[in-house]
Design an enzyme around this catalytic site. Structure first.
Site, short mmCIF file in Angstrom:
data_model
loop_
_atom_site.label_atom_id
_atom_site.label_comp_id
_atom_site.label_asym_id
_atom_site.label_seq_id
_atom_site.Cartn_x
_atom_site.Cartn_y
_atom_site.Cartn_z
N GLN A 70 0.78 -1.24 0.00
CA GLN A 70 0.00 0.00 0.00
C GLN A 70 0.81 1.30 0.00
OE1 GLN A 70 -3.31 2.37 2.67
NE2 GLN A 70 -3.03 0.25 3.14
N LYS A 128 16.04 -10.70 -10.57
CA LYS A 128 17.27 -11.43 -10.20
C LYS A 128 17.82 -12.25 -11.38
CE LYS A 128 16.05 -11.37 -5.40
NZ LYS A 128 15.19 -11.96 -4.39
N GLU A 192 1.23 -1.31 8.26
CA GLU A 192 0.45 -0.18 8.74
C GLU A 192 0.37 -0.03 10.26
OE1 GLU A 192 -1.51 2.34 7.12
OE2 GLU A 192 -1.82 2.98 9.18
N ASP A 221 0.55 3.76 6.00
CA ASP A 221 0.82 3.43 4.60
C ASP A 221 0.52 4.60 3.67
OD1 ASP A 221 1.75 0.86 4.85
OD2 ASP A 221 -0.22 -0.04 4.80
N GLY A 300 -7.87 20.20 19.24
CA GLY A 300 -7.52 21.62 19.33
C GLY A 300 -8.10 22.26 20.58
N GLY A 301 -8.20 23.56 20.56
CA GLY A 301 -8.65 24.29 21.74
C GLY A 301 -10.16 24.33 21.90
N1 CAO Z 1 11.78 -10.16 -9.21
C1 CAO Z 1 12.43 -10.95 -8.34
N2 CAO Z 1 12.34 -10.80 -7.02
C2 CAO Z 1 11.52 -9.83 -6.56
C3 CAO Z 1 10.80 -8.99 -7.42
C4 CAO Z 1 10.96 -9.19 -8.82
N3 CAO Z 1 10.32 -8.43 -9.70
N4 CAO Z 1 10.07 -8.13 -6.67
C5 CAO Z 1 10.33 -8.45 -5.39
N5 CAO Z 1 11.20 -9.46 -5.32
C6 CAO Z 1 11.76 -10.09 -4.12
C7 CAO Z 1 12.62 -9.16 -3.32
O1 CAO Z 1 13.87 -8.99 -3.93
C8 CAO Z 1 12.66 -9.88 -2.00
O2 CAO Z 1 13.62 -10.90 -2.05
P1 CAO Z 1 14.80 -11.12 -0.99
O3 CAO Z 1 14.24 -10.82 0.34
O4 CAO Z 1 15.14 -12.56 -1.17
O5 CAO Z 1 15.90 -10.23 -1.34
C9 CAO Z 1 11.31 -10.55 -1.93
O6 CAO Z 1 10.73 -10.42 -3.23
C10 CAO Z 1 10.33 -10.01 -0.93
O7 CAO Z 1 10.31 -8.59 -0.89
P2 CAO Z 1 9.95 -7.88 0.47
O8 CAO Z 1 10.94 -8.32 1.50
O9 CAO Z 1 9.84 -6.43 0.30
O10 CAO Z 1 8.49 -8.45 0.76
P3 CAO Z 1 7.93 -9.12 2.09
O11 CAO Z 1 6.59 -9.66 1.71
O12 CAO Z 1 8.88 -10.04 2.72
O13 CAO Z 1 7.72 -7.86 3.07
C11 CAO Z 1 6.89 -5.69 3.68
C12 CAO Z 1 6.67 -6.97 2.85
C13 CAO Z 1 5.81 -4.71 3.31
C14 CAO Z 1 6.80 -6.03 5.17
C15 CAO Z 1 8.28 -5.12 3.37
O14 CAO Z 1 8.39 -4.95 1.99
C16 CAO Z 1 8.58 -3.82 4.07
O15 CAO Z 1 8.85 -3.77 5.27
N6 CAO Z 1 8.57 -2.70 3.29
C17 CAO Z 1 8.93 -1.40 3.79
C18 CAO Z 1 7.85 -0.81 4.63
C19 CAO Z 1 6.53 -0.74 3.89
O16 CAO Z 1 6.40 -0.19 2.83
N7 CAO Z 1 5.51 -1.26 4.53
C20 CAO Z 1 4.15 -1.02 4.06
C21 CAO Z 1 3.52 -2.21 3.62
S1 CAO Z 1 1.81 -1.91 3.36
O17 CAO Z 1 1.11 -2.23 4.81
#
Ligand code: CAO
Length: 481
Positions: A70, A128, A192, A221, A300-301
């Protein structure tokens, strides 16, 4: 007070008049004011096109959109509505995880995804895969901004470090959402509600005698996405002078704290005595070390509270927010049938009312309970009394004025049919937003490869065979066969 203000402004104007002669001299040495104005800052002549027909605010800006879930998508959707060409990179076969999350229509992209990814193009690339990396390199050279909200370190693990990107395209702006800024929690993944809790919103939301609460508004978010969009536009503006890109970072904790600013204000006020506008003050409940939860007290106030209206027994949203703004106190007293409160020293002034706000709101509520929330709204607004009916999402979805302004929009989608979404809440008079449906997964892969990045059809065929743009379990060879 008034005398002091007058003195201050006198001092200011004296200071100005001393500095004035120099300015006059400078102006005299320039061309006539009208001509100088027309060329100011190297801006072009004002367009003669009718407002709304001179393109969009961010026309020409190219975004490499590496966002998911998001926070990041909210940001790039805003930029796309403002005219940027937003190329969303997604993992082949999988895409943004929200495409399938909270799915309501079998086989169709979820509303979670469709409502956060309007006006974008989708390309699938395995970032990758060596050939995938080649495509990304071309995209980095082509685009102005890369936006991402991967978990900390994920972009680096793809080989896309800031140093790498900056070398490849020194003009590129790299914008990131992370859960936390540099510090003890910088490596943590954040969603979030984690941000709401760590940014000070949850500890200050809820009732005094209950647990901390998260709010339905996605301040972690979408709030951080908004902050990031402003950062990107500012970086684009600065690039006009410096010619180079920069990094833009918005931590969700920081974004929530920014939106909870008034609660940090109150934290510091606590040192100097109780927070008199909090209703616990009137109830004689002592304050502790930290800003407390304030229920529905107004921030607020001007004291306010949520009051029941006619029908509250069966309708969970038959309530109204009522503000006892001091200048309209007399009108409130007349309206609720308490004209004697206008002159009674126990009620006539805001300080006299503060210790008994709960009881006062109780009396006002006896009146609001005899009316619907919309009747209260009409009666109060006629007297300039600020109130707000608690609108359900159903009522908002059906509200004609929100449809008329494009804030609520109906969109057609090839696999899910018609759905409602929130359009661009930022209205520009010369950059009118139109809401286009979100892209299907990889819908624009070939178009971007050929028309944007200049790959030949032979090269595209090779890329397909390599597996860089197709899901690993469905190799292109099998598909073609
Ligand atoms: N091709 C190949 N790999 C891809 C890719 C693509 N096109 N797009 C994503 N990936 C891979 C990433 O490289 C990552 O791999 P590695 O961890 O092995 O390097 C993997 O997909 C997962 O990506 P991620 O770690 O961002 O996703 P997650 O589901 O594990 O975590 C979230 C999700 C939201 C917790 C994390 O991305 C995060 O903390 N983001 C920053 C804060 C944020 O924006 N939070 C808001 C989320 S909305 O509530």
């Amino acid at each position: 007070m008034a005398v002091r203000k007058a003195k201050k402004s006198k001092t200011k104007s004296k200071a100005k008049s001393k500095a004035a002669p120099k300015k006059v001299l400078k102006l005299k040495s320039k061309k006539p004011a009208a001509k100088a104005g027309a060329k100011a800052n190297g801006l072009p002549k004002p367009s003669s096109k009718p407002f709304g027909q001179a393109g969009k605010a961010l026309d020409g800006v190219k975004i490499l959109d590496f966002t998911h879930v998001q926070s990041g998508p909210t940001c790039t959707q805003l930029l796309a509505w403002l005219g940027a060409d937003c190329i969303k990179v997604e993992r082949p076969g999988v895409g943004d995880i929200t495409r399938t999350q909270l799915r309501d229509v079998k086989g169709a992209d979820s509303l979670y995804f469709t409502m956060l990814n309007h006006n974008k193009r989708s390309i699938t690339i395995d970032s990758k895969h060596p050939k995938g990396k080649d495509i990304l390199n071309r995209l980095i050279k082509h685009c102005d901004v890369l936006v991402e909200n991967f978990a900390p370190g994920a972009l680096d693990r793809m080989g896309l470090t800031w140093e790498y990107i900056h070398k490849l395209n020194p003009r590129m702006i790299v914008a990131s959402v992370k859960g936390f800024g540099p510090g003890p929690y910088e490596d943590c993944k954040v969603y979030e509600n984690v941000a709401q809790c760590t940014g000070g919103a949850a500890s200050t939301t809820g009732f005094l005698d209950g647990p901390p609460l998260v709010t339905g508004a996605q301040i972690g978010d979408s709030g951080t996405g908004l902050h990031l969009a402003l950062g990107i536009v500012s970086a684009l503006y600065q690039r006009n002078r410096t010619g180079r890109g920069q990094r833009v970072l918005c931590a969700m904790q920081d974004g929530v704290l920014n939106l909870s600013r008034v609660k940090l204000r109150d934290q510091q006020r606590l040192k100097h005595g109780p927070l008199t506008e909090y209703s616990q003050y009137g109830q004689g409940i002592p304050f502790k070390e930290a800003t407390p939860r304030a229920g529905n007290d107004s921030g607020g106030g001007q004291p306010g509270w949520i009051l029941k209206c006619k029908g509250y027994e069966t309708d969970p949203n038959a309530y109204i927010y009522f503000i006892t703004q001091a200048p309209v106190w007399a009108s409130i007293c007349d309206l609720i049938g308490k004209p004697e409160w206008k002159t009674d020293p126990e009620y006539a002034t805001p300080p006299a009312r503060l210790p008994k706000l709960k009881a006062i709101f109780g009396v006002i509520e006896e009146w609001t309970m005899t009316k619907t929330k919309f009747e209260v709204m009409d009666l109060c607004n006629a007297k300039d009394i600020p109130v707000g009916p608690i609108l359900s999402m159903k009522e908002i979805a059906e509200e004609k004025s929100l449809r008329d302004t494009g804030t609520v929009v109906e969109v057609d989608h090839p696999t899910r049919g018609k759905y409602l979404t929130v359009g661009n809440p930022i209205k520009l008079s010369d950059s009118i937003s139109d809401v286009k449906r979100s892209p299907l997964l990889g819908e624009h892969t070939e178009e971007i490869l050929t028309k944007v990045l200049g790959y030949s059809s032979k090269e595209v065929a090779e890329i397909k065979m390599s597996g860089a743009i197709t899901p690993p379990d469905k190799p292109a060879k099998a598909e073609a066969a």
